[in-house]
Design a protein around this motif. Sequence first.
Motif: not given
Length: 288
Positions: A88-90, A114-122, A127-129, A159-161
């Motif tokens: 998980i990174a930006r 997971i790119n947090l510049l492209e996906q929000d927390i939810f 994606i991770l789920h 928050s993601i977990l």
Amino acid sequence: MTRFGFNYIKDAMGLLNKIVSGGQTGADRAALDFAIKFNVPHGGWITKGRRTESGPLPDFYNLKEMDTRDYPARTRQNILDSDGTVIIARGPLTGGSYLTYAFARKTGKWVCRINLLEQDIFEAALILHAFILDQGILVLNVAGPRAGHDPDIYYDVKSILTAVLYLDFLEMEEDLWHADQMIDAGFDFPKSFISIKQAVEALEQSLTLRGKTLIARSQAHQMAGIYFTLLEYVRLSLKLDKKNSNLFKFLSKGRTLKEYTPEDAVMELLKKLKTRLSKKFQFRVVSS
């Protein structure tokens, strides 16, 4: 097998039964703190001396110390000892995060980026789920930048977990835990609290007999159900916010407020409540 009669941790996060990381500040530490908060088994490898950018990793984190100070060796071992890795990174991966991705691909282990510049927390949680469920991940390795490179990554990873766990709660647990059956709506909370003990006692008094019994009889790994059911009720009833709550100040004393949130305070109080009710329940069983 019933959800609560066998193994909640395996069912709760798509057969996930352990979280590992390298113990560094930021993403690694967020994963470990999440695991401790929700009673998910945790582990992993850390370099010799348990070194991190903020000093030696405290001993209450159950990581095994390697005989080398080489970070790539630690990274590789955590990948090999897990069923899959999430990074998980930006933005583009750099440094240790890039090395983690390269190692995972080279060893043939599942990897989720997971790119947090492209996906929000939810979106990231969705994606991770799906990754955990689709690949049948039992042991998840969590990686990402250290706090010195991304000061906000700790909160984001945690928050993601938590959101991943909440998705399973919505799918499989909501039929067991009902807030309206656990809470005495007529109870009036004190306007302020002089101690943590007083707050826990007030929480106990605010519960129905069903609520007290459910919590007292629950197992340690069932705290997620209690937490998600009572989170907003406890937070609002006890006025747990950073600005004006003496209770939050009691609970957060000596902690880093960037990492310790009102939601963490709620879980701490609920765990104390569970310990209190479990002791009472055991005493009544023995006495009878």
